[in-house]
Scaffold this motif. Sequence first.
Motif, mmCIF file in Angstrom:
data_model
loop_
_atom_site.group_PDB
_atom_site.id
_atom_site.type_symbol
_atom_site.label_atom_id
_atom_site.label_comp_id
_atom_site.label_asym_id
_atom_site.label_seq_id
_atom_site.Cartn_x
_atom_site.Cartn_y
_atom_site.Cartn_z
ATOM 1 N N GLU A 1 40.906 39.695 35.945
ATOM 2 C CA GLU A 1 41.473 38.887 34.861
ATOM 3 C C GLU A 1 42.997 38.854 34.937
ATOM 4 N N TYR B 1 44.809 39.180 37.637
ATOM 5 C CA TYR B 1 45.156 38.354 38.792
ATOM 6 C C TYR B 1 45.050 36.873 38.425
ATOM 7 N N ASP B 2 43.956 36.501 37.768
ATOM 8 C CA ASP B 2 43.764 35.101 37.372
ATOM 9 C C ASP B 2 44.834 34.661 36.374
ATOM 10 N N TYR B 3 45.245 35.572 35.493
ATOM 11 C CA TYR B 3 46.295 35.238 34.528
ATOM 12 C C TYR B 3 47.606 34.917 35.252
ATOM 13 N N LYS C 1 41.103 40.627 44.698
ATOM 14 C CA LYS C 1 40.646 39.491 45.494
ATOM 15 C C LYS C 1 41.427 39.337 46.799
#
Length: 288
Positions: free
Chosen positions: A166, A168-170, A266
């Motif tokens: 989360e 990383y995605d942010y 990731k």
Amino acid sequence: MSFRSKKFPADESKPYELITTKGYVAEDCMLTLLKPMFAGGAIDTETAKKTALAQMGQDVSTMGLNHLGDAADGGVVETFALVRPCKTNDQCGVYIYLDEVGMLKQLPPNPRARSLAAACSFHGADFFGDVYVGRTKCNPAPMRNIDFTLSDMDSSSPWLKRAAAENYDYGLGMAEIRDSINATNPGGAQQAEDESTVKNEDGFTWTQSEEDLEIVLDVGEGVKASAIKAQFKTQALSLTVGGDKKIDMDLYDKVRPDDCNWTVSKGKVVVTLEKVREGRWTVLRKVA
């Protein structure tokens, strides 16, 4: 409205404490309720001066120290987001609440808070003195505090297992927003290009805002955090992966080493550098 949060004493010989608190909806009550917990304690003048000298290349005035002293007397609560509200966590954020001037009070480091941040893929983050961990929920409105309990500290806890991905995605999402804003800059295409937050270097990319800068390095799937070592200096950065030095450079301008950190998820390492002076850097590396 009542909710539970968790206290992380800096002294590891002391147990965690589960605290039940009453507050109001439509705000993060912890920011107000914890002020008395962080109130008091003298600012160490020499530490403040050395910190200013190391991070900003200049001394601090007596007036500035007096201001910090007033903040220490009244208690100032700072937040560190372990995870921010998003769809995958049902719009629930988890935060560390800490004494904003804890380091200047010469409070002891909090290794348990540092370990929790690392488990969320924030490596190199330091905390001083006792801290508290709490949770907020934004949807359905209004925003409110909800329970963060002892069971939430289990390594199998769903929020903790999702945290690295989360975060990383942010970071990627924020970069996309900045790019979109730049692309639609009413000042024209040339200005948008000059202020683009995405730039390519040898082996990595970097983006920036007025306050911070992010470097993204592809290290491949399967690389563990234990294989990564980062060293932050006032105007230098080095990053090693599995003993192989990937980044070793002097920076264009000064950063705050204590506020810099890195995450891995990731197959990518994201390094966050907090700028001393707000503004855009024209280049990443120091110009000889």
